[in-house]
Design an enzyme around this catalytic site. Structure first.
Site, PDB file in Angstrom:
ATOM      1  N   LYS A   1       0.749  -1.123  -0.027  1.00  0.00           N
ATOM      2  CA  LYS A   1       0.049  -0.056   0.071  1.00  0.00           C
ATOM      3  C   LYS A   1       0.961   1.263   0.121  1.00  0.00           C
ATOM      4  O   LYS A   1       1.911   1.039   0.367  1.00  0.00           O
ATOM      5  CB  LYS A   1      -0.884   0.095   1.266  1.00  0.00           C
ATOM      6  CG  LYS A   1      -1.933  -1.056   1.396  1.00  0.00           C
ATOM      7  CD  LYS A   1      -2.742  -0.984   2.273  1.00  0.00           C
ATOM      8  CE  LYS A   1      -4.071  -1.720   2.529  1.00  0.00           C
ATOM      9  NZ  LYS A   1      -4.861  -1.324   3.431  1.00  0.00           N
TER      10      LYS A   1
ATOM     11  N   ASN B   1     -10.744   8.913   7.891  1.00  0.00           N
ATOM     12  CA  ASN B   1     -11.187  10.044   6.889  1.00  0.00           C
ATOM     13  C   ASN B   1     -11.314  11.346   7.551  1.00  0.00           C
ATOM     14  O   ASN B   1     -12.251  11.211   8.536  1.00  0.00           O
ATOM     15  CB  ASN B   1     -12.142   9.543   6.023  1.00  0.00           C
ATOM     16  CG  ASN B   1     -11.947   8.595   5.340  1.00  0.00           C
ATOM     17  OD1 ASN B   1     -11.115   8.483   4.786  1.00  0.00           O
ATOM     18  ND2 ASN B   1     -12.898   7.307   5.115  1.00  0.00           N
TER      19      ASN B   1
ATOM     20  N   ARG C   1     -12.657  13.991   7.287  1.00  0.00           N
ATOM     21  CA  ARG C   1     -13.618  14.931   6.442  1.00  0.00           C
ATOM     22  C   ARG C   1     -15.012  14.646   6.836  1.00  0.00           C
ATOM     23  O   ARG C   1     -15.298  13.577   7.447  1.00  0.00           O
ATOM     24  CB  ARG C   1     -13.283  14.995   5.248  1.00  0.00           C
ATOM     25  CG  ARG C   1     -13.382  13.610   4.686  1.00  0.00           C
ATOM     26  CD  ARG C   1     -13.483  13.667   3.155  1.00  0.00           C
ATOM     27  NE  ARG C   1     -13.880  12.104   2.580  1.00  0.00           N
ATOM     28  CZ  ARG C   1     -13.181  11.348   2.562  1.00  0.00           C
ATOM     29  NH1 ARG C   1     -11.888  11.277   2.779  1.00  0.00           N
ATOM     30  NH2 ARG C   1     -13.503   9.860   2.306  1.00  0.00           N
TER      31      ARG C   1
ATOM     32  N   GLY D   1      -8.308   5.087  -0.844  1.00  0.00           N
ATOM     33  CA  GLY D   1      -8.672   4.713  -1.951  1.00  0.00           C
ATOM     34  C   GLY D   1      -8.357   3.711  -3.207  1.00  0.00           C
ATOM     35  O   GLY D   1      -8.638   3.775  -4.337  1.00  0.00           O
ATOM     36  N   GLY D   2      -7.466   3.044  -2.707  1.00  0.00           N
ATOM     37  CA  GLY D   2      -6.874   1.767  -3.441  1.00  0.00           C
ATOM     38  C   GLY D   2      -5.735   2.136  -4.447  1.00  0.00           C
ATOM     39  O   GLY D   2      -5.131   1.225  -5.027  1.00  0.00           O
TER      40      GLY D   2
ATOM     41  N   HIS E   1     -16.238  -3.798   4.753  1.00  0.00           N
ATOM     42  CA  HIS E   1     -15.926  -2.335   4.938  1.00  0.00           C
ATOM     43  C   HIS E   1     -16.800  -1.484   5.915  1.00  0.00           C
ATOM     44  O   HIS E   1     -17.722  -1.305   5.505  1.00  0.00           O
ATOM     45  CB  HIS E   1     -15.526  -1.689   3.915  1.00  0.00           C
ATOM     46  CG  HIS E   1     -15.046  -0.320   3.887  1.00  0.00           C
ATOM     47  ND1 HIS E   1     -14.914   0.611   3.023  1.00  0.00           N
ATOM     48  CD2 HIS E   1     -14.594   0.278   4.878  1.00  0.00           C
ATOM     49  CE1 HIS E   1     -14.652   1.698   3.521  1.00  0.00           C
ATOM     50  NE2 HIS E   1     -14.318   1.658   4.687  1.00  0.00           N
TER      51      HIS E   1
HETATM   52  C1  MV4 Z   1      -7.069  -4.015   2.710  1.00  0.00           C
HETATM   53  C2  MV4 Z   1      -7.848  -5.285   2.298  1.00  0.00           C
HETATM   54  C3  MV4 Z   1      -7.754  -6.398   2.755  1.00  0.00           C
HETATM   55  N1  MV4 Z   1      -6.582  -6.279   3.761  1.00  0.00           N
HETATM   56  N2  MV4 Z   1      -6.086  -4.149   3.656  1.00  0.00           N
HETATM   57  C4  MV4 Z   1      -9.026  -0.747  -0.249  1.00  0.00           C
HETATM   58  C5  MV4 Z   1      -8.641   0.805  -0.256  1.00  0.00           C
HETATM   59  C6  MV4 Z   1      -8.072   1.073   0.830  1.00  0.00           C
HETATM   60  N3  MV4 Z   1      -8.685   2.148   1.770  1.00  0.00           N
HETATM   61  C7  MV4 Z   1      -8.052  -0.072   1.795  1.00  0.00           C
HETATM   62  N4  MV4 Z   1      -8.455  -1.136   0.922  1.00  0.00           N
HETATM   63  C8  MV4 Z   1      -8.364  -2.361   1.356  1.00  0.00           C
HETATM   64  N5  MV4 Z   1      -7.365  -2.704   2.180  1.00  0.00           N
HETATM   65  C9  MV4 Z   1      -5.950  -5.446   4.039  1.00  0.00           C
HETATM   66  N6  MV4 Z   1      -4.932  -5.806   4.919  1.00  0.00           N
HETATM   67  C10 MV4 Z   1      -9.054  -4.891   1.381  1.00  0.00           C
HETATM   68  C11 MV4 Z   1      -9.204  -3.413   0.912  1.00  0.00           C
HETATM   69  C12 MV4 Z   1     -10.255  -3.280   0.079  1.00  0.00           C
HETATM   70  C13 MV4 Z   1     -11.407  -2.740   0.312  1.00  0.00           C
HETATM   71  C14 MV4 Z   1     -11.434  -1.930   1.339  1.00  0.00           C
HETATM   72  C15 MV4 Z   1     -12.648  -1.272   1.610  1.00  0.00           C
HETATM   73  C16 MV4 Z   1     -13.595  -1.014   0.715  1.00  0.00           C
HETATM   74  C17 MV4 Z   1     -13.238  -1.649  -0.274  1.00  0.00           C
HETATM   75  C18 MV4 Z   1     -12.228  -2.598  -0.684  1.00  0.00           C
HETATM   76  C19 MV4 Z   1     -12.166  -2.947  -1.917  1.00  0.00           C
HETATM   77  C20 MV4 Z   1     -10.990  -3.960  -2.454  1.00  0.00           C
HETATM   78  C21 MV4 Z   1      -9.978  -3.961  -1.042  1.00  0.00           C
END
Ligand code: MV4
Length: 504
Positions: free
Chosen positions: A159, A293, A295, A165-166, A209
């Site tokens: 990351k 976040n 905000r 936001g990915g 999430h």
């Molecule tokens: C993760 C995860 C699984 N394991 N971290 C996506 C965006 C960022 N905010 C963090 N994200 C993720 N982190 C770990 N260690 C899966 C995601 C993730 C995700 C998170 C929230 C909402 C949608 C998502 C879609 C794909 C992956």
């Protein structure tokens, strides 16, 4: 103390904030770009000032110009909304330096939470669980990361520390593919944020999430307003949010535990104003801090619907140095709320953005329905900003009532001139997995399809009896309908039988 607020944003959120100001008697100032001369937020505000050409960096991202306008117009505070300048510590600081209140947290809190590695280290030191991964704040070399990878274990995620936001995120399944993916993540992070720094986290699979809304005032009071379920998203764009989370459900112990941890995370950065703590929750209900976040969020209205608390008015009170009007004991979650994000996107062509003039629109109304929008007939949706046309929020006493109300509202909602994702939401409302609350963050992308041929369902006499009443009711309703039902709609008949099957 300020009594005039400049809203440094556009669209539905600018209108939302202006409404709060209007209710409490604050004078308002709007700003706008070339693309927004005719926009609703411009019409709604007491005064409006021109920023510049349509592209964001020449208009809504011009912090210097916005501060100049605030001073010239006599505004004493700036509300940044979401996006644009909302999470820029340097902008928040520039407001303070100009003698303006920033309706949000302190620059130091924005900065601490903006760097994801710093955020992890900070909340972790305060006793908040984070996903196992690299520790500390410094930047790590590829060599460091390749050594740490096997210790964390695969699969893992690379990351971006500047991320969110990915962007700059890569899934790594083995040590062999790690060097290439590190390189790709760094390059994407550099391109997106001008910062190629990355860190590692163990991948949590099949997670949900879930986020917690918090409010904190300058008198040291920090409360949480329960959770929001945000797992239904596509390519890191949320499509639907609800509260309570069907996964947390009536597990009040889990809710209070996550709430308390969210409060602790906020306190770790001396947080003030409204904020959101995102958690990943695995199938065993273990939860981990993901990010904060700093905000007001798009989906804040679902929380408003079940708590009765006007989050934006509370933000303004807090920025004025007042105490919050609520203590934790005052916060009671009543009923269920769902928000559908209505985007100018065509769900039948892979969600391609759709632009053009909205020639006609008919908004759903009635019991338990709220529409937040910045669009009206005659307004042109341009390609310069996000595709959010409106947010359709419904409240119901139960999740079932909220879903039925959402189906009804989606049927009522007519937008002509641009394509919208309303058919997607209608399909989602008919999805057995959605109805059953059985979905995780991969659901929309991996299990959901727009060409779902309706399955034939057997109907027994019992269901038929219920439906007879429903159909009669429907016919009286339809007699009053100006607008015809969408052909793609599943009949209530089919829908109810699905519901019945899920309840078995
Ligand atoms: C993760 C995860 C699984 N394991 N971290 C996506 C965006 C960022 N905010 C963090 N994200 C993720 N982190 C770990 N260690 C899966 C995601 C993730 C995700 C998170 C929230 C909402 C949608 C998502 C879609 C794909 C992956």
């Amino acid at each position: 103390m300020f009594n005039k607020v400049l809203v440094a944003n556009r669209g539905e959120i600018a209108v939302r904030i202006l409404r709060a100001c209007r209710e409490i008697g604050m004078q308002t100032v709007a700003v706008y770009s070339d693309a927004d001369r005719q926009a609703l937020h411009v019409r709604y505000a007491d005064e409006a000032y021109y920023l510049g050409p349509a592209p964001s960096r020449e208009s809504y991202l011009r912090g210097d110009k916005i501060i100049e306008i605030a001073r010239a117009s006599g505004a004493g505070a700036i509300h940044p909304g979401y996006g644009f300048l909302a999470e820029r510590a340097d902008f928040a600081q520039a407001c303070l330096d100009a003698g303006l209140a920033f309706i949000g947290p302190k620059p130091s809190a924005i900065a601490a939470m903006g760097d994801k590695a710093v955020a992890r280290a900070t909340v972790s030191a305060a006793g908040v669980a984070v996903v196992p991964g690299t520790e500390g704040e410094g930047s790590l070399s590829d060599e460091d990361l390749l050594a740490l990878g096997p210790r964390i274990g695969f699969p893992l995620l690379v990351k971006a520390t500047a991320g969110g936001g990915g962007k700059g995120m890569r899934e790594v399944r083995s040590l062999e593919e790690m060097p290439g993916l590190l390189h790709a993540a760094r390059r994407e992070a550099e391109a997106s944020f001008g910062d190629g720094n990355v860190y590692l986290e163990k991948l949590v699979e099949g997670a949900r999430h879930i986020e917690i809304q918090i409010l904190a005032d300058t008198h040291g009071n920090v409360i949480h307003l329960g959770e929001r379920e945000c797992s239904l998203q596509r390519r890191h764009q949320k499509l639907l949010e609800e509260t309570p989370s069907p996964f947390v459900g009536d597990d009040e112990a889990l809710r209070q535990s996550m709430g308390a941890v969210a409060v602790r995370a906020a306190q770790a950065v001396e947080y003030v104003n409204a904020g959101t703590i995102e958690f990943l929750v695995d199938k065993d209900k273990n939860y981990y801090f993901l990010e904060m976040n700093t905000r007001l969020q798009v989906e804040h209205p679902v929380t408003e619907a079940v708590t009765g608390i006007d989050i934006v008015k509370e933000q303004i009170r807090i920025a004025r140095g007042r105490q919050m009007r609520y203590s934790q004991e005052d916060v009671k979650l009543n009923g269920w709320a769902i928000e559908c994000r209505i985007n100018a996107e065509d769900p039948y062509t892979g969600f391609l953005p759709s632009t053009g003039v909205v020639t006609h629109s008919l908004l759903p109304t009635g019991p338990g329905v709220r529409v937040d929008t910045g669009v009206y007939p005659g307004f042109e949706i341009s390609p310069y900003y996000d595709s959010l046309i409106s947010k359709l929020i419904v409240w119901g006493e139960t999740r079932a009532e909220a879903i039925l109300r959402m189906r009804r509202s989606l049927e009522e909602y007519k937008i002509v001139g641009v394509r919208t994702n309303i058919p997607f939401h209608q399909n989602l409302m008919d999805s057995p997995r959605f109805m059953g609350g059985q979905f995780d963050t991969r659901f929309v992308e991996e299990r959901f399809s727009m060409d779902g041929a309706e399955e034939v369902r057997h109907q027994n006499a019992h269901i038929a009896a219920i439906l007879a009443t429903l159909v009669a009711h429907r016919q009286t309703q339809r007699a009053a309908h100006v607008i015809r039902r969408n052909e793609r709609d599943t009949s209530n008949w089919k829908w109810l039988s699905r519901w019945e099957r899920l309840q078995k």
